[in-house]
Design a protein around this motif. Sequence first.
Motif, PDB file in Angstrom:
ATOM      1  N   CYS A   1      21.841  19.263 -16.160  1.00  0.00           N
ATOM      2  CA  CYS A   1      23.020  19.401 -16.629  1.00  0.00           C
ATOM      3  C   CYS A   1      23.492  19.424 -17.917  1.00  0.00           C
ATOM      4  N   PHE A   2      23.697  20.292 -18.511  1.00  0.00           N
ATOM      5  CA  PHE A   2      23.983  20.100 -20.271  1.00  0.00           C
ATOM      6  C   PHE A   2      24.940  21.114 -20.627  1.00  0.00           C
ATOM      7  N   TRP A   3      25.705  20.945 -21.732  1.00  0.00           N
ATOM      8  CA  TRP A   3      26.552  21.587 -22.551  1.00  0.00           C
ATOM      9  C   TRP A   3      25.724  22.329 -23.624  1.00  0.00           C
ATOM     10  N   TYR A   4      25.972  23.386 -24.101  1.00  0.00           N
ATOM     11  CA  TYR A   4      25.394  24.141 -25.195  1.00  0.00           C
ATOM     12  C   TYR A   4      26.705  24.351 -26.159  1.00  0.00           C
TER      13      TYR A   4
ATOM     14  N   ILE B   1      27.455  33.112 -22.554  1.00  0.00           N
ATOM     15  CA  ILE B   1      26.128  33.034 -22.649  1.00  0.00           C
ATOM     16  C   ILE B   1      25.452  33.670 -21.534  1.00  0.00           C
ATOM     17  N   LYS B   2      25.912  33.284 -20.203  1.00  0.00           N
ATOM     18  CA  LYS B   2      25.397  33.909 -19.113  1.00  0.00           C
ATOM     19  C   LYS B   2      25.613  35.233 -18.839  1.00  0.00           C
TER      20      LYS B   2
ATOM     21  N   GLY C   1      18.869  40.331 -19.743  1.00  0.00           N
ATOM     22  CA  GLY C   1      17.836  40.227 -18.557  1.00  0.00           C
ATOM     23  C   GLY C   1      16.557  39.267 -18.944  1.00  0.00           C
ATOM     24  N   THR C   2      16.945  38.311 -19.679  1.00  0.00           N
ATOM     25  CA  THR C   2      15.736  37.427 -19.903  1.00  0.00           C
ATOM     26  C   THR C   2      15.677  36.239 -19.421  1.00  0.00           C
ATOM     27  N   THR C   3      16.763  35.925 -18.902  1.00  0.00           N
ATOM     28  CA  THR C   3      16.858  34.659 -18.006  1.00  0.00           C
ATOM     29  C   THR C   3      18.192  34.438 -17.227  1.00  0.00           C
ATOM     30  N   MET C   4      18.355  33.572 -16.230  1.00  0.00           N
ATOM     31  CA  MET C   4      19.812  33.317 -15.535  1.00  0.00           C
ATOM     32  C   MET C   4      19.788  31.815 -15.317  1.00  0.00           C
ATOM     33  N   VAL C   5      20.988  31.202 -15.575  1.00  0.00           N
ATOM     34  CA  VAL C   5      21.111  30.056 -15.154  1.00  0.00           C
ATOM     35  C   VAL C   5      22.566  29.737 -14.861  1.00  0.00           C
TER      36      VAL C   5
ATOM     37  N   ARG D   1      19.636  31.232 -29.103  1.00  0.00           N
ATOM     38  CA  ARG D   1      19.788  32.580 -29.864  1.00  0.00           C
ATOM     39  C   ARG D   1      20.898  33.429 -29.213  1.00  0.00           C
ATOM     40  N   LEU D   2      21.273  33.269 -27.963  1.00  0.00           N
ATOM     41  CA  LEU D   2      22.240  33.908 -27.285  1.00  0.00           C
ATOM     42  C   LEU D   2      24.008  33.372 -27.729  1.00  0.00           C
TER      43      LEU D   2
END
Lengths: 508, 508
Positions: A428-431, A456-457, A464-468, A503-504
């Motif tokens: 669990c983290f903040w960016y 970011i989500k 379509g590169t990743t989903m968190v 990047r995002l």
Amino acid sequence: MASTGFWSREGENAAGDSNQSPSTPRAWCLAAQKFTGDLGSKLYALLNVGEGNKTASSATKKVLAASENCDCNKPCNCSKRNLDLSNLYSTDLLPASDGDLATITFLQEVVDLMLAYIVTSFDRSTKVHIRGRASVRAAGVRHSEEDEEIIGWQDGQGDGIFSPGGAISNMYAMLVARFKMFPEVKEKGMSSVPRLAAFTSEHSHFSIKKGAAALGIGTDSVICIKADESGKMMPLDLERRIVEAKQKGLVPFFVSATAGTTVYGAFDPLHAVADICKKHNIWMHVDGAWGGSLLMSRKHRWKLDGVERANSVTWNPHKMMSVPLQSSALLVREEGLMQNCNQLQACYLFQQDKHYDLSYDTGDKALQCGRHVDIFKLWLMWRAKGTFGFEAQIDKCLELSEYLYNKIKDREGYEMVFDGKPQHTNVCFWYLPPGIRYLEDKEERRRRLHKVAPAIKARMMENGTTMVSYQPQGDKVNFFRMVISNPAATFEDIDFLIEEIDRLGQDL
Amino acid sequence: MASTGFWSREGENAAGDSNQSPSTPRAWCLAAQKFTGDLGSKLYALLNVGEGNKTASSATKKVLAASENCDCNKPCNCSKRNLDLSNLYSTDLLPASDGDLATITFLQEVVDLMLAYIVTSFDRSTKVHIRGRASVRAAGVRHSEEDEEIIGWQDGQGDGIFSPGGAISNMYAMLVARFKMFPEVKEKGMSSVPRLAAFTSEHSHFSIKKGAAALGIGTDSVICIKADESGKMMPLDLERRIVEAKQKGLVPFFVSATAGTTVYGAFDPLHAVADICKKHNIWMHVDGAWGGSLLMSRKHRWKLDGVERANSVTWNPHKMMSVPLQSSALLVREEGLMQNCNQLQACYLFQQDKHYDLSYDTGDKALQCGRHVDIFKLWLMWRAKGTFGFEAQIDKCLELSEYLYNKIKDREGYEMVFDGKPQHTNVCFWYLPPGIRYLEDKEERRRRLHKVAPAIKARMMENGTTMVSYQPQGDKVNFFRMVISNPAATFEDIDFLIEEIDRLGQDL
């Protein structure tokens, strides 16, 4: 559909003539020959046929070795294409690196078996062995010795059932606990019972409250116990609240400790909880839907120390163990209790004059009638992977999450939601984008940070590169919760994830 | 495994040289070429290759026609094996007579698609579209116009959910009915509510009582209403018992009428029940788990007349409509009620700042968290078969059961359990072996007859020829209950069944 000539005689000859990587074309042809459509060209690209200098993986070699056994010299049309797959292990299949060919070959074997079944079952000269519904009804849990061993209950004790999911398993636990203390509730309902109280941590899964609402206990009777900074239930607060409830005239009947909370992946201190339950004579349930599978790992099972003292345990093989949905078990220490709690002995289903061992008729201990055979997928995977296979898979996920934690804990722009190494694979983290990183105004910082993860989500979904996942928790604004349950993930994937978030989120 | 040379060049040539039935070898080769193992020889026998005078069925012709489109003259290794299956319909597949080849070809196409998916999903350059769990959570029911039409609710009203089975759907109905009358029960539990009473026929499914036990209402509060000789609930008795309950201080809140009882297949008189529910302001539920699918049949849907007046309906596509387990829906007329009843708005799941239309987040109206996507199989079958396809399938089953009824109702040695034509596909009968047939002593006859069905069933299982359920009901001793839900059954199967019972039971 476009064809690259993959199926043409020219293609076949090209494969046959390629001697640089002598076995690959034959094996490739063995598997790929079975495909129609432009899958052929994809496979062609994937398997890099023609790149003679590519080294075959161990799994590929096994498939190739099997195909070498044929006594025919033609590369593709040999007469004995029955590959001997007995030398292949589940670890040779995808996600194993270069497991493509082995996986395809294996899956085609499965398909052949299924089609053979269809052909046979439409042949009216074959025997009727099992009627679907009969088999479904008999699909309760009959524990193997291994299951017992795993929880740690003594002398082969234990009972259980597969349910449609963790929420229903937890509801069953609460139902059985209530019945154990007040068996008359089954016939008389809650009007025959004093006001009850159930206890669970503020970080526990919402299904505990949903269950209480459904069972007529009411959500107000579920008392939330404080969790410490890392998400573990605080035993001192548990005992204090139990005493308090008794003073108010409530009857404490159920404590649900969580082994692997949804958000933080925290493990409640089970021995301390068990001590309190024992002292106050309360049913101890462990919701191990998410974390229970760590029992399969010699390295990590200490996190569930004390689970053997529980009266019931929820365990979802469809989570960490990757069994396809749905596969959730409720395990109950006292045998026969579920049966007494739920049985109605409908005479049109549970005839006593049947032709076989009636102990296989486990259906009446469930709330359901016909049921999906959820145990079968687990059984099959267990047979294929073995306990050590599951252990390796689980250890790999934990290793990946530790890698992520170590990479970001001191990285600029990242901030951990709680201190210390996560106990499960939840990281669990903040960016913090540069624009927020150095803000002095704490309230303004919070306000803006809350919007970062959703933004970011959204970009992740668009790209379509990743989903968190992200969510708030208590007074903590939206943070990312990276949960790893796919052992096919790699360290490179984790590196990519961190860079992708950078990047995002840069310009937010 | 033994090989008949099926895969050999010789075999291939033999097929290619056979010109008596010019298309069959090519089509056979198209499909069978994909098989490994000795399935090949079975298919060979099944498809009768070489029997040149065999006439190809319509479905086979379609497959053959598709394969004719290739521009290659070689029978097996043509370059364009992408069959155009757009001309094939589900009715061309098994159980259609001679649907073997079409089925195999179709299934192989499915396999190709799945393998293509696997290949693609392991290609890291492709996009992440849906996370499994996210899609699962969104798998509530969003009704199509067609669904509404079918129940008959006005103005597109209605809500619903797919649950793990009919028993859980019925429990949801009772839960929602209780919440509608006493919304405070969710927080306060049953202690805030007067003593409730639920009503259902004595022939209803045991899940109504199981649900009452689980929900803290208690089985004693489920009042069983008398059924007439054919198994239908008697409205006069229903009203009498409602009035009686009120006089005792109970609050009637729920009537469950059954559309298709488990044993007799009876349909309760829904209009009469609705009148009583309206008069007394009670929630009307229809348990159509078994009989609800008759709504798909223009010929038989009159049996559910009045269902449009229900507040909730259970409907199991996994029964009569042959959708693979599990596929059960609870439909609720009042929109939003399930959501209010069950939602807990766990902030870590149901974030309000998501990137898409939140009305797809239907998960919080369920008791469960992650769920199996049960609607998908139904949707796919509906797309494939269409409403008329389902209708034909259902009508066929009813036709088969009527055939059975007509064959045995006046047959020596058979006795019907209730008079008149069955309303559903349940045909309930006793078989009386000659030794019992003419017994004068009624008690002795009953006693011996009770043992006949179990004894024949045991022989059926040993012989593996057929399987038919049996059970007692009320004061009626064990009888057979033949239920037809497989449209692949034939009139010949029914004839066989009757003869087989005669054969196995003669000497009892």
